[in-house]
Design a protein around this motif. Structure first.
Motif, PDB file in Angstrom:
ATOM      1  N   MET A 193       0.855  -1.113   0.066  1.00 39.22           N
ATOM      2  CA  MET A 193      -0.218  -0.032  -0.094  1.00 39.22           C
ATOM      3  C   MET A 193       0.834   1.306  -0.072  1.00 39.22           C
ATOM      4  O   MET A 193       1.835   1.342   0.778  1.00 39.22           O
ATOM      5  CB  MET A 193      -0.962  -0.040   1.316  1.00 39.22           C
ATOM      6  CG  MET A 193      -2.030   0.542   1.224  1.00 39.22           C
ATOM      7  SD  MET A 193      -2.508   2.114   2.136  1.00 39.22           S
ATOM      8  CE  MET A 193      -1.708   1.700   3.459  1.00 39.22           C
ATOM      9  N   THR A 197      -1.040   7.504   1.962  1.00 37.41           N
ATOM     10  CA  THR A 197      -1.189   7.577   3.298  1.00 37.41           C
ATOM     11  C   THR A 197      -2.909   7.624   3.752  1.00 37.41           C
ATOM     12  O   THR A 197      -3.690   7.485   2.909  1.00 37.41           O
ATOM     13  CB  THR A 197      -0.936   9.045   3.674  1.00 37.41           C
ATOM     14  OG1 THR A 197      -1.630  10.021   2.879  1.00 37.41           O
ATOM     15  CG2 THR A 197       0.629   9.488   3.012  1.00 37.41           C
ATOM     16  N   SER A 198      -3.068   7.760   5.232  1.00 34.00           N
ATOM     17  CA  SER A 198      -4.567   7.362   5.556  1.00 34.00           C
ATOM     18  C   SER A 198      -5.240   8.839   5.060  1.00 34.00           C
ATOM     19  O   SER A 198      -6.237   8.613   4.540  1.00 34.00           O
ATOM     20  CB  SER A 198      -4.363   7.643   7.048  1.00 34.00           C
ATOM     21  OG  SER A 198      -3.441   7.008   7.661  1.00 34.00           O
ATOM     22  N   LEU A 224      -5.108  -2.147  -0.364  1.00 36.87           N
ATOM     23  CA  LEU A 224      -5.006  -1.388   1.071  1.00 36.87           C
ATOM     24  C   LEU A 224      -4.092  -2.436   1.706  1.00 36.87           C
ATOM     25  O   LEU A 224      -3.380  -1.965   2.719  1.00 36.87           O
ATOM     26  CB  LEU A 224      -6.369  -1.022   1.607  1.00 36.87           C
ATOM     27  CG  LEU A 224      -6.970   0.196   0.815  1.00 36.87           C
ATOM     28  CD1 LEU A 224      -8.221   0.633   1.968  1.00 36.87           C
ATOM     29  CD2 LEU A 224      -6.060   1.338   0.803  1.00 36.87           C
ATOM     30  N   SER A 225      -4.359  -3.542   1.672  1.00 41.33           N
ATOM     31  CA  SER A 225      -4.057  -4.641   2.440  1.00 41.33           C
ATOM     32  C   SER A 225      -4.866  -4.873   3.732  1.00 41.33           C
ATOM     33  O   SER A 225      -5.216  -3.759   4.393  1.00 41.33           O
ATOM     34  CB  SER A 225      -2.450  -4.649   2.705  1.00 41.33           C
ATOM     35  OG  SER A 225      -2.163  -3.939   4.114  1.00 41.33           O
ATOM     36  N   TRP A 226      -5.205  -6.148   4.068  1.00 43.65           N
ATOM     37  CA  TRP A 226      -5.877  -6.295   5.255  1.00 43.65           C
ATOM     38  C   TRP A 226      -5.155  -5.960   6.578  1.00 43.65           C
ATOM     39  O   TRP A 226      -5.830  -5.593   7.602  1.00 43.65           O
ATOM     40  CB  TRP A 226      -6.476  -7.916   5.154  1.00 43.65           C
ATOM     41  CG  TRP A 226      -7.620  -8.062   4.465  1.00 43.65           C
ATOM     42  CD1 TRP A 226      -7.437  -8.721   3.129  1.00 43.65           C
ATOM     43  CD2 TRP A 226      -8.861  -7.574   4.793  1.00 43.65           C
ATOM     44  NE1 TRP A 226      -8.811  -8.483   2.378  1.00 43.65           N
ATOM     45  CE2 TRP A 226      -9.674  -7.949   3.411  1.00 43.65           C
ATOM     46  CE3 TRP A 226      -9.702  -6.792   5.475  1.00 43.65           C
ATOM     47  CZ2 TRP A 226     -10.933  -7.456   3.510  1.00 43.65           C
ATOM     48  CZ3 TRP A 226     -11.037  -6.503   5.446  1.00 43.65           C
ATOM     49  CH2 TRP A 226     -11.528  -6.828   4.376  1.00 43.65           C
ATOM     50  N   GLY A 227      -3.812  -6.188   6.670  1.00 45.62           N
ATOM     51  CA  GLY A 227      -3.213  -5.835   7.825  1.00 45.62           C
ATOM     52  C   GLY A 227      -3.462  -4.432   8.161  1.00 45.62           C
ATOM     53  O   GLY A 227      -3.554  -4.056   9.121  1.00 45.62           O
ATOM     54  N   TRP A 228      -3.320  -3.634   7.173  1.00 46.87           N
ATOM     55  CA  TRP A 228      -3.400  -2.089   7.421  1.00 46.87           C
ATOM     56  C   TRP A 228      -4.967  -1.672   7.691  1.00 46.87           C
ATOM     57  O   TRP A 228      -5.013  -1.104   8.749  1.00 46.87           O
ATOM     58  CB  TRP A 228      -3.349  -1.345   6.223  1.00 46.87           C
ATOM     59  CG  TRP A 228      -3.323   0.028   6.268  1.00 46.87           C
ATOM     60  CD1 TRP A 228      -2.183   0.904   6.745  1.00 46.87           C
ATOM     61  CD2 TRP A 228      -4.525   0.831   6.009  1.00 46.87           C
ATOM     62  NE1 TRP A 228      -2.584   2.206   6.886  1.00 46.87           N
ATOM     63  CE2 TRP A 228      -4.002   2.345   6.461  1.00 46.87           C
ATOM     64  CE3 TRP A 228      -5.793   0.737   5.579  1.00 46.87           C
ATOM     65  CZ2 TRP A 228      -5.001   3.213   6.351  1.00 46.87           C
ATOM     66  CZ3 TRP A 228      -6.387   1.729   5.454  1.00 46.87           C
ATOM     67  CH2 TRP A 228      -6.113   3.145   5.629  1.00 46.87           C
ATOM     68  N   ILE A 229      -5.866  -2.295   6.909  1.00 49.39           N
ATOM     69  CA  ILE A 229      -7.318  -1.996   7.520  1.00 49.39           C
ATOM     70  C   ILE A 229      -7.703  -2.433   8.877  1.00 49.39           C
ATOM     71  O   ILE A 229      -8.161  -1.758   9.661  1.00 49.39           O
ATOM     72  CB  ILE A 229      -8.183  -2.870   6.285  1.00 49.39           C
ATOM     73  CG1 ILE A 229      -8.113  -2.618   4.908  1.00 49.39           C
ATOM     74  CG2 ILE A 229      -9.458  -2.893   6.960  1.00 49.39           C
ATOM     75  CD1 ILE A 229      -8.881  -3.076   4.045  1.00 49.39           C
ATOM     76  N   GLN A 277      -5.380  -2.915  11.391  1.00 50.37           N
ATOM     77  CA  GLN A 277      -4.711  -2.233  12.509  1.00 50.37           C
ATOM     78  C   GLN A 277      -5.420  -0.785  12.683  1.00 50.37           C
ATOM     79  O   GLN A 277      -5.681  -0.312  13.791  1.00 50.37           O
ATOM     80  CB  GLN A 277      -3.314  -1.882  11.809  1.00 50.37           C
ATOM     81  CG  GLN A 277      -2.383  -1.040  13.000  1.00 50.37           C
ATOM     82  CD  GLN A 277      -2.236  -1.939  14.248  1.00 50.37           C
ATOM     83  OE1 GLN A 277      -2.135  -3.098  14.229  1.00 50.37           O
ATOM     84  NE2 GLN A 277      -2.696  -1.123  15.311  1.00 50.37           N
ATOM     85  N   GLN A 278      -5.948  -0.239  11.531  1.00 44.19           N
ATOM     86  CA  GLN A 278      -6.535   1.158  11.494  1.00 44.19           C
ATOM     87  C   GLN A 278      -8.014   0.889  12.324  1.00 44.19           C
ATOM     88  O   GLN A 278      -8.233   1.816  12.931  1.00 44.19           O
ATOM     89  CB  GLN A 278      -6.825   1.360   9.897  1.00 44.19           C
ATOM     90  CG  GLN A 278      -7.144   2.891   9.834  1.00 44.19           C
ATOM     91  CD  GLN A 278      -5.968   3.733   9.788  1.00 44.19           C
ATOM     92  OE1 GLN A 278      -4.923   2.985   9.726  1.00 44.19           O
ATOM     93  NE2 GLN A 278      -5.990   5.016   9.873  1.00 44.19           N
ATOM     94  N   PHE A 283     -12.740   1.937   8.363  1.00 42.46           N
ATOM     95  CA  PHE A 283     -11.291   2.079   8.326  1.00 42.46           C
ATOM     96  C   PHE A 283     -10.841   3.412   7.768  1.00 42.46           C
ATOM     97  O   PHE A 283      -9.897   4.104   8.332  1.00 42.46           O
ATOM     98  CB  PHE A 283     -10.192   1.077   7.280  1.00 42.46           C
ATOM     99  CG  PHE A 283     -10.669   1.268   6.097  1.00 42.46           C
ATOM    100  CD1 PHE A 283      -9.931   2.190   5.165  1.00 42.46           C
ATOM    101  CD2 PHE A 283     -11.639   0.315   5.375  1.00 42.46           C
ATOM    102  CE1 PHE A 283     -10.368   2.259   3.772  1.00 42.46           C
ATOM    103  CE2 PHE A 283     -11.892   0.352   4.170  1.00 42.46           C
ATOM    104  CZ  PHE A 283     -11.527   1.349   3.153  1.00 42.46           C
TER     105      PHE A 283
END
Ligand code: PMP
Length: 411
Positions: A1, A4-5, A296-301, A303-304, A386
């Protein structure tokens, strides 16, 4: 990803607006999520360039539309970890997917005296189809209770699922209680007794990766609009061996093999269950939403979301008179927060929040038996995705405090 957010938030045009002179805080994601620009562009692009009916024409546009529709089915297959695209049926939403199972599998496989087990926290879409099936068939409908923390009571589930149970229908995540269902454990319990499991994934699919083969679930239903896709598209996953023995759900064009004056035969799944012109643009839009989530990737989603859940759980506790339903610890919660504020009517709370730009839902959330179980007529519900921010949690908390103050002491 590589975004930025802040850039990701800008992908969602509807989030960037003022409502009642305040910046919009969209906290009604459990009702429907917002859609990112790439999904909107994909749908527009289909209608601008490729619009044609699928499976019927030999012309180029019909080929293109068919290819995109079938590619969307393959994208959904990968997203759910299903074995074959023939196990992916497009529907108009989660409600239709659940009704399809109740009408087709239920009417053909459930007999008088069989038990159907659901939980007390089901959305009406995963309750009424089973209730009506039980009435029509003379079957017995049983409800799994919740623990004091609002989670599925697995001891009760063990008692309710018996040798007579033929079908268990349960959500993967509650639209009210802020809980995630231990679906894999329930599937194991049900399979030990020879029952099939229908999972209502409406509230799960935007929040965690789902793998139907790992869960070993028999049917899995979802709505596109709750996971960044357009309204009017949904999915039913069903194991091939089950779909094969199920009769059609609706009759008409597309779902047939051969039609004669007095009798007809049916196409194979999934086409047997897709009568009439389908929501092709919706299916393509759903595939674009899945591509967006994968990028986006599930890890990032996750975590957010877990940061937001942690923060919202902590901050909502600071609001005087707020009663939160479901687990108290953030680690056991999803992004759905149902609560009441003192004796103030939930609709008054939601109206006051709207005046300050905060969009939440108030009501029974299509879960009246659950409201009866909780002993309340309604709740307020703030639900996060997210793309929400801690600043929006602050906006919610500040406006709840102001609402409480106003109702306690007047202006
Ligand atoms: N199940 C659950 C848990 C839901 O939250 C919803 C939507 N609120 C549904 C089913 C029904 O979804 P749809 O209205 O998109 O068919």
């Amino acid at each position: 990803m590589d975004k930025t957010s802040e850039e990701i938030r800008h992908d969602f045009p509807a989030l960037d607006q003022m409502v009642n002179q305040a910046p919009l805080a969209y906290l009604d994601n459990a009702a429907t999520s917002q859609r990112p620009a790439p999904v909107l562009k994909t749908v527009e692009d289909f209608y601008f360039h490729d619009n044609a009916n699928v499976h019927r024409g030999v012309h180029t546009l019909a080929q293109r539309a068919t290819d995109r529709y079938e590619q969307a089915r393959e994208t959904v297959r990968q997203f759910l970890g299903a074995e074959s695209p023939t196990e992916i049926i497009f529907t108009k939403g989660c409600t239709e997917a659940l009704n399809l199972v109740a009408s087709s599998y239920g009417m053909s496989q459930i007999q008088a005296g069989d038990e159907i087990v659901i939980s007390i926290q089901e959305h009406h879409s995963n309750l009424i189809p089973w209730q009506q099936l039980a009435i029509q068939k003379g079957a017995i409908l049983k409800y799994i209770d919740l623990t004091d923390e609002g989670e599925i009571d697995l001891t009760d589930a063990q008692e309710k699922i018996t040798d007579q149970t033929k079908l268990v229908a349960i959500n993967h995540a509650s639209n009210v209680m802020g809980t995630i269902t231990p679906l894999k454990t329930l599937v194991e319990l049900a399979h030990q007794k020879g029952a099939v499991v229908v999972a209502d994934g409406a509230q799960a699919v935007l929040h965690e990766p789902v793998n139907v083969r790992d869960l070993d679930v028999d049917f899995y239903a979802l709505s596109g609009h709750k996971m960044l896709a357009p309204m009017g598209i949904g999915v039913l996953y069903g194991k091939a061996s089950l779909l094969e023995k199920m009769p059609p759900y609706q009759y008409g064009g597309e779902m047939i093999s051969r039609v004669q004056r007095q009798e007809s035969s049916w196409a194979q799944a999934p086409y047997k269950f897709e009568a009439g012109t389908q929501n092709v643009a919706g299916a393509i839009g759903l595939a674009a939403a899945i591509d967006y989530l994968n990028n986006l990737s599930w890890g990032w989603i996750q975590q957010q979301e877990s940061d937001l859940i942690q923060y919202a759980t902590q901050e909502l506790k600071k609001v005087d008179g707020l009663k939160l339903y479901g687990p108290k610890e953030a680690q056991r919660r999803s992004g759905v927060f149902s609560f009441n504020l003192g004796q103030i009517h939930p609709h008054d709370v939601a109206t006051a929040l709207d005046m300050a730009g905060v969009a939440v839902r108030a009501g029974h959330h299509c879960a009246q038996p659950l409201m009866d179980y909780l002993g309340v007529p309604a709740t307020v519900r703030a639900s996060f995705a997210f793309y929400n921010t801690k600043a929006e949690v602050d906006q919610l908390v500040t406006d709840l405090q102001a609402t409480k103050e106003f109702f306690d002491h007047g202006a």
